[in-house]
Design a protein around this motif. Structure first.
Motif, PDB file in Angstrom:
ATOM      1  N   LYS A 161       0.858  -1.128  -0.143  1.00 40.63           N
ATOM      2  CA  LYS A 161      -0.070  -0.068   0.019  1.00 40.63           C
ATOM      3  C   LYS A 161       0.938   1.125  -0.175  1.00 40.63           C
ATOM      4  CE  LYS A 161      -3.398  -2.421   2.856  1.00 40.63           C
ATOM      5  NZ  LYS A 161      -4.171  -2.464   4.096  1.00 40.63           N
ATOM      6  N   VAL A 162       0.580   2.352  -0.821  1.00 41.03           N
ATOM      7  CA  VAL A 162       1.474   3.625  -0.577  1.00 41.03           C
ATOM      8  C   VAL A 162       0.097   4.719  -0.532  1.00 41.03           C
ATOM      9  CG1 VAL A 162       0.827   3.667  -3.054  1.00 41.03           C
ATOM     10  CG2 VAL A 162       2.552   5.129  -2.132  1.00 41.03           C
ATOM     11  N   GLY A 163       0.306   5.166   0.681  1.00 40.22           N
ATOM     12  CA  GLY A 163      -0.979   6.184   1.062  1.00 40.22           C
ATOM     13  C   GLY A 163      -0.440   7.078   2.035  1.00 40.22           C
ATOM     14  N   LEU A 164      -1.863   7.414   2.562  1.00 46.73           N
ATOM     15  CA  LEU A 164      -1.741   8.736   3.651  1.00 46.73           C
ATOM     16  C   LEU A 164      -2.399   8.533   4.541  1.00 46.73           C
ATOM     17  CD1 LEU A 164      -0.892  11.794   3.921  1.00 46.73           C
ATOM     18  CD2 LEU A 164      -2.957  12.352   2.721  1.00 46.73           C
ATOM     19  N   ASP A 165      -2.181   8.954   6.069  1.00 48.42           N
ATOM     20  CA  ASP A 165      -2.959   8.384   7.005  1.00 48.42           C
ATOM     21  C   ASP A 165      -3.598   9.673   7.132  1.00 48.42           C
ATOM     22  OD1 ASP A 165      -3.880   8.695   9.776  1.00 48.42           O
ATOM     23  OD2 ASP A 165      -2.714   6.798  10.162  1.00 48.42           O
ATOM     24  N   LEU A 166      -4.995   9.846   7.179  1.00 48.49           N
ATOM     25  CA  LEU A 166      -5.916  10.896   6.993  1.00 48.49           C
ATOM     26  C   LEU A 166      -6.023  11.415   8.505  1.00 48.49           C
ATOM     27  CD1 LEU A 166      -8.641   9.839   4.570  1.00 48.49           C
ATOM     28  CD2 LEU A 166      -6.452  11.063   4.284  1.00 48.49           C
ATOM     29  N   THR A 168      -3.286  11.369  11.132  1.00 50.15           N
ATOM     30  CA  THR A 168      -1.832  11.892  11.510  1.00 50.15           C
ATOM     31  C   THR A 168      -1.199  12.525  10.394  1.00 50.15           C
ATOM     32  OG1 THR A 168      -0.696   9.870  10.707  1.00 50.15           O
ATOM     33  CG2 THR A 168      -1.449   9.878  12.848  1.00 50.15           C
ATOM     34  N   ASN A 169      -1.925  12.369   9.313  1.00 47.92           N
ATOM     35  CA  ASN A 169      -1.096  13.124   7.948  1.00 47.92           C
ATOM     36  C   ASN A 169       0.171  12.681   7.616  1.00 47.92           C
ATOM     37  OD1 ASN A 169      -2.455  14.944   5.807  1.00 47.92           O
ATOM     38  ND2 ASN A 169      -0.794  16.265   6.562  1.00 47.92           N
ATOM     39  N   VAL A 170       0.623  11.288   8.298  1.00 48.55           N
ATOM     40  CA  VAL A 170       1.755  11.028   7.882  1.00 48.55           C
ATOM     41  C   VAL A 170       1.573  10.143   6.592  1.00 48.55           C
ATOM     42  CG1 VAL A 170       3.317   8.876   8.464  1.00 48.55           C
ATOM     43  CG2 VAL A 170       2.427  10.156  10.279  1.00 48.55           C
ATOM     44  N   ASN A 171       2.676  10.451   5.636  1.00 50.68           N
ATOM     45  CA  ASN A 171       2.567   9.720   4.337  1.00 50.68           C
ATOM     46  C   ASN A 171       3.673   8.694   4.125  1.00 50.68           C
ATOM     47  OD1 ASN A 171       2.128   9.634   1.541  1.00 50.68           O
ATOM     48  ND2 ASN A 171       2.343  11.699   1.228  1.00 50.68           N
ATOM     49  N   ASN A 187      17.288  10.993  -3.743  1.00 51.72           N
ATOM     50  CA  ASN A 187      16.764  12.428  -3.556  1.00 51.72           C
ATOM     51  C   ASN A 187      15.330  12.302  -4.064  1.00 51.72           C
ATOM     52  OD1 ASN A 187      19.186  13.557  -3.215  1.00 51.72           O
ATOM     53  ND2 ASN A 187      19.823  13.790  -5.439  1.00 51.72           N
ATOM     54  N   PHE A 188      14.748  11.307  -4.607  1.00 54.10           N
ATOM     55  CA  PHE A 188      13.512  11.093  -4.865  1.00 54.10           C
ATOM     56  C   PHE A 188      12.495  10.306  -4.256  1.00 54.10           C
ATOM     57  CE2 PHE A 188      15.992  12.385  -8.496  1.00 54.10           C
ATOM     58  CZ  PHE A 188      15.231  13.299  -9.262  1.00 54.10           C
ATOM     59  N   SER A 189      11.150  10.615  -4.108  1.00 52.82           N
ATOM     60  CA  SER A 189      10.015   9.748  -3.443  1.00 52.82           C
ATOM     61  C   SER A 189       8.916   9.895  -4.149  1.00 52.82           C
ATOM     62  CB  SER A 189      10.178  10.383  -1.906  1.00 52.82           C
ATOM     63  OG  SER A 189       9.636  11.603  -1.805  1.00 52.82           O
ATOM     64  N   ILE A 190       7.936   8.950  -3.717  1.00 55.89           N
ATOM     65  CA  ILE A 190       6.768   8.986  -4.488  1.00 55.89           C
ATOM     66  C   ILE A 190       5.621   8.511  -3.470  1.00 55.89           C
ATOM     67  CG2 ILE A 190       6.994   6.669  -5.181  1.00 55.89           C
ATOM     68  CD1 ILE A 190       5.323   7.512  -7.637  1.00 55.89           C
ATOM     69  N   GLY A 191       4.455   9.151  -3.562  1.00 54.17           N
ATOM     70  CA  GLY A 191       3.536   9.097  -2.713  1.00 54.17           C
ATOM     71  C   GLY A 191       2.182   9.906  -3.099  1.00 54.17           C
ATOM     72  N   ILE A 192       1.432   9.527  -2.260  1.00 55.88           N
ATOM     73  CA  ILE A 192      -0.026  10.438  -2.578  1.00 55.88           C
ATOM     74  C   ILE A 192       0.313  11.869  -2.197  1.00 55.88           C
ATOM     75  CG2 ILE A 192      -2.496  10.644  -1.709  1.00 55.88           C
ATOM     76  CD1 ILE A 192      -2.708   7.700  -1.641  1.00 55.88           C
ATOM     77  N   LYS A 244      -7.676   6.143   6.099  1.00 51.27           N
ATOM     78  CA  LYS A 244      -6.523   5.995   5.326  1.00 51.27           C
ATOM     79  C   LYS A 244      -6.810   6.132   4.001  1.00 51.27           C
ATOM     80  CE  LYS A 244      -3.892   3.687   9.010  1.00 51.27           C
ATOM     81  NZ  LYS A 244      -2.952   2.561   9.253  1.00 51.27           N
ATOM     82  N   MET A 245      -5.933   6.844   3.279  1.00 48.63           N
ATOM     83  CA  MET A 245      -6.186   6.717   1.624  1.00 48.63           C
ATOM     84  C   MET A 245      -5.037   6.122   1.103  1.00 48.63           C
ATOM     85  SD  MET A 245      -6.139  10.117  -0.910  1.00 48.63           S
ATOM     86  CE  MET A 245      -7.795  10.587  -0.177  1.00 48.63           C
TER      87      MET A 245
END
Length: 346
Positions: A161-166, A168-171, A187-192, A244-245
């Protein structure tokens, strides 16, 4: 991630060889038990023989890391690294269950280089198991206490899962390697997107590098040629109920993976059994400069050049380049007059 829906044919043959294995390996199992550390040279193999865990050297480096790779068809492809910030400098390292129940990587002097860092575990009640999904799971008193899928590196596998805790706002993001020789966070990251807009971003540091466009329930609207109802079952969860998204794709087979490279490109790679190599099925941003986020700056348009190098930047009507810089964005030629009689360039 967004590339799950790309309908093009295979392109750009890719063969990846990123690490070296010990010349000889001890007998393997799929579990790690208290009091029985896994030394450098031994491995764990998932029960179905799909994934393997052990020590490796990336690229031309002599440093040693604990990683997970394919056991059954691509042993030179690392998918996850434990001690990516703290390598073992020789072959004296081990992976073990610590006295406090945590999973740890130790050097030859038994110093802890990496830990799962779970609190309130019952000592001597932990076991670790490598599953056929590629997930390394730490159980304590029969309850899952930690799993590698919750701490991804650069690779996105089925079931992750790649996502965002709605709340805590932890990505939870995926982070590139620093280089082919160094699995430390790059240097690079990917997420919602943290604004909860149901779209993926690639960031270079804290700066946006690429975005997918919003998810409309079937496709990402910013990616061309995406096919609805894709075979791999790419889905957005019911985030209003879960708080969570996250996006995930269902288990189709283990021969598909997504990797974020050290130069900031997300690649969809597919294993071809006939040639025993990886093929690139999709990549973003890859083919054109205008795929890069805000490539020409604010209030500007981007048109790809024929040679694929520097793009053609132009200002929107009524705007001009800032200081003549063709990639620094545009400002209004004539200021707007506000109700108060003041001028504004917004």
């Amino acid at each position: 991630m967004g590339g799950l829906y790309y309908s093009g044919v295979f392109s750009a043959f890719i063969l990846i060889s990123v690490f070296s294995l010990p010349a000889a390996k001890a007998a393997s199992s799929f579990q790690l038990l208290p009091g029985k550390p896994l030394p450098d040279g031994a491995t764990l193999v998932s029960s179905g023989g799909i994934f393997e865990l052990g020590f490796f050297c990336p690229g031309n480096s002599a440093n040693r890391y604990v990683g997970i790779w394919y056991h059954n068809f691509s042993t030179s492809t690392v998918l996850w690294v434990a001690n990516r910030k703290s390598p073992v400098l020789d072959r004296s390292g081990s992976l073990a269950i610590a006295d406090d129940g945590n999973l740890v990587v130790l050097d030859g002097q038994k110093a802890v280089l990496w830990s799962s860092k779970v609190t309130s575990l019952q000592s001597n009640r932990s076991t670790a198991e490598l599953f056929d999904s590629g997930n390394l799971m730490l159980n304590n008193s029969g309850v899952m206490a930690w799993q590698s899928f919750d701490h991804p590196c650069d690779t996105y596998l089925p079931g992750m899962k790649v996502g965002l805790d709605l709340i805590t706002n932890v990505n939870q993001v995926f982070t590139s390697w620093r280089s082919e020789d160094d699995p430390a966070p790059g240097n690079f990251s990917i997420g919602i997107a943290p604004d909860r807009s149901t779209q993926f971003f690639i960031w270079e540091g804290n700066k946006p590098w690429w975005r997918s466009g919003r998810w409309n329930g079937q496709v990402f609207i910013g990616i061309q040629n995406m096919v609805p109802n894709y075979i791999y079952g790419f889905r957005l969860n019911n985030f209003q109920q879960e708080n969570k998204m996250y996006f995930y794709y269902s288990q189709f087979n283990s021969s598909h993976r997504y990797v974020l490279t050290p130069d900031g490109v997300e690649r969809h790679l597919v294993w071809a059994n006939d040639s025993k190599n990886w093929y690139q099925y999709w990549a973003q941003p890859f083919s054109t400069q205008c795929e890069i986020y805000n490539r020409c700056g604010n209030n500007a348009t981007c048109t790809d050049s024929l040679d694929g190098n520097s793009p053609n930047c132009s200002c929107l009507k009524g705007f001009e380049f800032v200081g003549g810089n063709l990639s620094g964005g545009c400002v209004r030629r004539t200021p707007l007059l506000t109700k108060s009689g003041n001028t504004s360039y917004r």
